[in-house]
Write an enzyme that holds these catalytic residues in place. Sequence first.
Site, PDB file in Angstrom:
ATOM      1  N   GLY A  11       0.833  -1.206   0.000  1.00 21.91           N
ATOM      2  CA  GLY A  11       0.000   0.000   0.000  1.00 21.91           C
ATOM      3  C   GLY A  11       0.863   1.249   0.000  1.00 21.91           C
ATOM      4  O   GLY A  11       0.546   2.261   0.641  1.00 21.91           O
ATOM      5  N   ALA A  12       1.981   1.190  -0.761  1.00 25.47           N
ATOM      6  CA  ALA A  12       2.991   2.255  -0.684  1.00 25.47           C
ATOM      7  C   ALA A  12       2.776   3.382  -1.684  1.00 25.47           C
ATOM      8  O   ALA A  12       3.604   4.273  -1.802  1.00 25.47           O
ATOM      9  CB  ALA A  12       4.384   1.650  -0.867  1.00 25.47           C
ATOM     10  N   ARG A  14       0.531   5.734  -1.560  1.00 29.41           N
ATOM     11  CA  ARG A  14       0.125   7.007  -0.935  1.00 29.41           C
ATOM     12  C   ARG A  14      -0.011   6.838   0.573  1.00 29.41           C
ATOM     13  O   ARG A  14       0.199   5.734   1.101  1.00 29.41           O
ATOM     14  CB  ARG A  14      -1.183   7.519  -1.559  1.00 29.41           C
ATOM     15  CG  ARG A  14      -2.316   6.529  -1.522  1.00 29.41           C
ATOM     16  CD  ARG A  14      -3.438   6.981  -2.458  1.00 29.41           C
ATOM     17  NE  ARG A  14      -4.443   5.963  -2.701  1.00 29.41           N
ATOM     18  CZ  ARG A  14      -5.547   5.808  -2.002  1.00 29.41           C
ATOM     19  NH1 ARG A  14      -5.799   6.605  -1.002  1.00 29.41           N
ATOM     20  NH2 ARG A  14      -6.420   4.862  -2.326  1.00 29.41           N
ATOM     21  N   ASP A  61      -1.989  -7.311  -5.908  1.00 26.13           N
ATOM     22  CA  ASP A  61      -3.132  -7.328  -4.987  1.00 26.13           C
ATOM     23  C   ASP A  61      -2.743  -8.267  -3.845  1.00 26.13           C
ATOM     24  O   ASP A  61      -2.600  -9.478  -4.056  1.00 26.13           O
ATOM     25  CB  ASP A  61      -4.379  -7.846  -5.726  1.00 26.13           C
ATOM     26  CG  ASP A  61      -5.580  -7.943  -4.817  1.00 26.13           C
ATOM     27  OD1 ASP A  61      -5.425  -7.852  -3.575  1.00 26.13           O
ATOM     28  OD2 ASP A  61      -6.688  -8.132  -5.351  1.00 26.13           O
ATOM     29  N   SER A 140      -5.204  -0.601  14.100  1.00 28.83           N
ATOM     30  CA  SER A 140      -5.924   0.670  14.197  1.00 28.83           C
ATOM     31  C   SER A 140      -6.550   0.775  15.577  1.00 28.83           C
ATOM     32  O   SER A 140      -6.842  -0.250  16.219  1.00 28.83           O
ATOM     33  CB  SER A 140      -7.032   0.706  13.136  1.00 28.83           C
ATOM     34  OG  SER A 140      -7.932   1.770  13.400  1.00 28.83           O
ATOM     35  N   TYR A 152     -13.985  -3.646   9.560  1.00 29.75           N
ATOM     36  CA  TYR A 152     -12.636  -3.078   9.743  1.00 29.75           C
ATOM     37  C   TYR A 152     -12.116  -3.323  11.165  1.00 29.75           C
ATOM     38  O   TYR A 152     -10.968  -3.713  11.364  1.00 29.75           O
ATOM     39  CB  TYR A 152     -12.716  -1.593   9.424  1.00 29.75           C
ATOM     40  CG  TYR A 152     -11.419  -0.826   9.423  1.00 29.75           C
ATOM     41  CD1 TYR A 152     -10.564  -0.875   8.332  1.00 29.75           C
ATOM     42  CD2 TYR A 152     -11.070  -0.013  10.498  1.00 29.75           C
ATOM     43  CE1 TYR A 152      -9.383  -0.129   8.305  1.00 29.75           C
ATOM     44  CE2 TYR A 152      -9.902   0.736  10.482  1.00 29.75           C
ATOM     45  CZ  TYR A 152      -9.063   0.676   9.382  1.00 29.75           C
ATOM     46  OH  TYR A 152      -7.900   1.420   9.372  1.00 29.75           O
ATOM     47  N   THR A 154     -12.935  -5.651  13.192  1.00 27.57           N
ATOM     48  CA  THR A 154     -12.648  -7.085  13.348  1.00 27.57           C
ATOM     49  C   THR A 154     -11.303  -7.422  12.705  1.00 27.57           C
ATOM     50  O   THR A 154     -10.474  -8.129  13.288  1.00 27.57           O
ATOM     51  CB  THR A 154     -13.766  -7.915  12.687  1.00 27.57           C
ATOM     52  OG1 THR A 154     -15.011  -7.553  13.300  1.00 27.57           O
ATOM     53  CG2 THR A 154     -13.537  -9.398  12.845  1.00 27.57           C
ATOM     54  N   LYS A 156      -8.799  -5.396  12.107  1.00 29.55           N
ATOM     55  CA  LYS A 156      -7.686  -4.751  12.806  1.00 29.55           C
ATOM     56  C   LYS A 156      -7.393  -5.431  14.147  1.00 29.55           C
ATOM     57  O   LYS A 156      -6.242  -5.451  14.597  1.00 29.55           O
ATOM     58  CB  LYS A 156      -7.967  -3.261  12.996  1.00 29.55           C
ATOM     59  CG  LYS A 156      -7.957  -2.468  11.673  1.00 29.55           C
ATOM     60  CD  LYS A 156      -6.704  -2.707  10.867  1.00 29.55           C
ATOM     61  CE  LYS A 156      -6.456  -1.652   9.815  1.00 29.55           C
ATOM     62  NZ  LYS A 156      -5.281  -1.983   8.968  1.00 29.55           N
TER      63      LYS A 156
HETATM   64  P1  NAP Z   1      -4.820   5.027   1.998  1.00 35.18           P
HETATM   65  O1  NAP Z   1      -4.335   6.428   1.873  1.00 35.18           O
HETATM   66  O2  NAP Z   1      -6.199   4.695   1.594  1.00 35.18           O
HETATM   67  O3  NAP Z   1      -3.777   4.079   1.245  1.00 35.18           O
HETATM   68  C1  NAP Z   1      -3.958   2.681   1.230  1.00 35.18           C
HETATM   69  C2  NAP Z   1      -3.148   2.109   0.083  1.00 35.18           C
HETATM   70  O4  NAP Z   1      -3.346   0.667   0.079  1.00 35.18           O
HETATM   71  C3  NAP Z   1      -3.603   2.637  -1.276  1.00 35.18           C
HETATM   72  O5  NAP Z   1      -2.495   3.022  -2.049  1.00 35.18           O
HETATM   73  C4  NAP Z   1      -4.324   1.445  -1.881  1.00 35.18           C
HETATM   74  O6  NAP Z   1      -4.258   1.342  -3.292  1.00 35.18           O
HETATM   75  C5  NAP Z   1      -3.556   0.279  -1.265  1.00 35.18           C
HETATM   76  N1  NAP Z   1      -4.301  -0.973  -1.368  1.00 35.18           N
HETATM   77  C6  NAP Z   1      -5.625  -1.163  -1.132  1.00 35.18           C
HETATM   78  N2  NAP Z   1      -5.962  -2.438  -1.360  1.00 35.18           N
HETATM   79  C7  NAP Z   1      -4.836  -3.070  -1.770  1.00 35.18           C
HETATM   80  C8  NAP Z   1      -4.541  -4.401  -2.158  1.00 35.18           C
HETATM   81  N3  NAP Z   1      -5.492  -5.352  -2.189  1.00 35.18           N
HETATM   82  N4  NAP Z   1      -3.274  -4.710  -2.529  1.00 35.18           N
HETATM   83  C9  NAP Z   1      -2.300  -3.767  -2.523  1.00 35.18           C
HETATM   84  N5  NAP Z   1      -2.508  -2.487  -2.155  1.00 35.18           N
HETATM   85  C10 NAP Z   1      -3.768  -2.134  -1.781  1.00 35.18           C
HETATM   86  O7  NAP Z   1      -4.702   4.519   3.516  1.00 35.18           O
HETATM   87  P2  NAP Z   1      -3.842   5.050   4.759  1.00 35.18           P
HETATM   88  O8  NAP Z   1      -4.677   5.979   5.529  1.00 35.18           O
HETATM   89  O9  NAP Z   1      -2.478   5.428   4.324  1.00 35.18           O
HETATM   90  O10 NAP Z   1      -3.781   3.697   5.627  1.00 35.18           O
HETATM   91  C11 NAP Z   1      -2.697   2.775   5.587  1.00 35.18           C
HETATM   92  C12 NAP Z   1      -2.934   1.684   6.626  1.00 35.18           C
HETATM   93  O11 NAP Z   1      -3.077   2.280   7.920  1.00 35.18           O
HETATM   94  C13 NAP Z   1      -4.207   0.883   6.382  1.00 35.18           C
HETATM   95  O12 NAP Z   1      -3.991  -0.464   6.741  1.00 35.18           O
HETATM   96  C14 NAP Z   1      -5.196   1.529   7.319  1.00 35.18           C
HETATM   97  O13 NAP Z   1      -6.235   0.651   7.658  1.00 35.18           O
HETATM   98  C15 NAP Z   1      -4.302   1.875   8.495  1.00 35.18           C
HETATM   99  N6  NAP Z   1      -4.848   2.944   9.341  1.00 35.18           N
HETATM  100  C16 NAP Z   1      -5.080   4.202   8.840  1.00 35.18           C
HETATM  101  C17 NAP Z   1      -5.590   5.179   9.685  1.00 35.18           C
HETATM  102  C18 NAP Z   1      -5.883   6.593   9.220  1.00 35.18           C
HETATM  103  O14 NAP Z   1      -6.418   7.380  10.011  1.00 35.18           O
HETATM  104  N7  NAP Z   1      -5.561   6.969   7.997  1.00 35.18           N
HETATM  105  C19 NAP Z   1      -5.883   4.881  11.021  1.00 35.18           C
HETATM  106  C20 NAP Z   1      -5.639   3.599  11.480  1.00 35.18           C
HETATM  107  C21 NAP Z   1      -5.113   2.647  10.634  1.00 35.18           C
HETATM  108  P3  NAP Z   1      -5.329   2.111  -4.234  1.00 35.18           P
HETATM  109  O15 NAP Z   1      -4.971   3.547  -4.131  1.00 35.18           O
HETATM  110  O16 NAP Z   1      -5.055   1.563  -5.596  1.00 35.18           O
HETATM  111  O17 NAP Z   1      -6.666   1.782  -3.687  1.00 35.18           O
END
Ligand code: NAP
Length: 251
Positions: A11-12, A14, A61, A140, A152, A154, A156
């Site tokens: 998920g790198a 963004r 994926d 999370s 989500y 569940t 996490k």
């Molecule tokens: P984000 O900005 O939505 O980025 C997630 C990235 O994961 C996106 O680039 C997405 O690709 C990619 N992705 C999604 N499904 C995928 C798959 N099947 N295979 C490979 N890549 C995939 O999310 P984030 O906020 O940076 O969050 C990163 C992590 O931290 C997640 O696990 C999230 O649950 C956790 N987290 C975030 C927060 C928060 O407040 N932001 C809080 C707690 C935990 P696409 O762009 O192509 O969809």
Amino acid sequence: MADTRVAIVTGAARGIGAATAKRLAEDGFAVAAIDLDEKRCAETVSAIESSEGKALAVGCDVSDAEQVQAAVNRVAAELGGPTVLINNAGVIRDNMLYKMSEDDWDTVMNVHLRGSFLMSRAVQRYMVEAMWGRIVNLSSTSALGNRGQANYSTAKAGLQGLTKTLAIELGKFGITANAIAPGFIATDMTRATAERIGMDFGDFTKAAADSIPVARVGQPEDIANTVSFFVDERSGFVSGQVIYVAGGPKA
Ligand code: NAP
């Protein structure tokens, strides 16, 4: 470090994953930036390369076993055997229980849980061979329960169980496994939540900050910094832990 160690960040493209990939490159790792679409990792890779770091974009994926194996094979062939794995890829499909579809449930379980399992299984052999490794899973604060996130929260919470079991199984090979449970981090994910509930992102962020003891929301770099700590050579006695990075003690 004699040879450059290789880290995979999923998920790198963004958000937290991009910040983590950049931070690990600064820390001296060669970084494989994995995301659904290889092209979308271009910004992450070019930022790393323009700071003299080494990076590779890989499309995969994480919920697909064949794609995961192919991606890890490619990383090993092009960068070297990966000994650091950051399971960060994630999606949200929020809805109240009575409106949540089976597809919403399965998608979230597959990306977070199946994805982290598949990646960990594929990468562990390089860590065992090296007798050194670091796995960090993105949990999370939602693991403690969150309205509208039955799927989500569940997943996490499940990741915390996976983390502790990996720590127990892999510890004797010099491998640690830890989890980070972020609170509110300003990324596209929280932006999407604001959109879903019809709130301006600035107002949404301000409202969140008002209830956070350090009086601000988190940034992706706050999480990247915590990843850097877990991955550090000197953190080898820290394993099976969950650290809440939420600007205060409560979710
Ligand atoms: P984000 O900005 O939505 O980025 C997630 C990235 O994961 C996106 O680039 C997405 O690709 C990619 N992705 C999604 N499904 C995928 C798959 N099947 N295979 C490979 N890549 C995939 O999310 P984030 O906020 O940076 O969050 C990163 C992590 O931290 C997640 O696990 C999230 O649950 C956790 N987290 C975030 C927060 C928060 O407040 N932001 C809080 C707690 C935990 P696409 O762009 O192509 O969809």
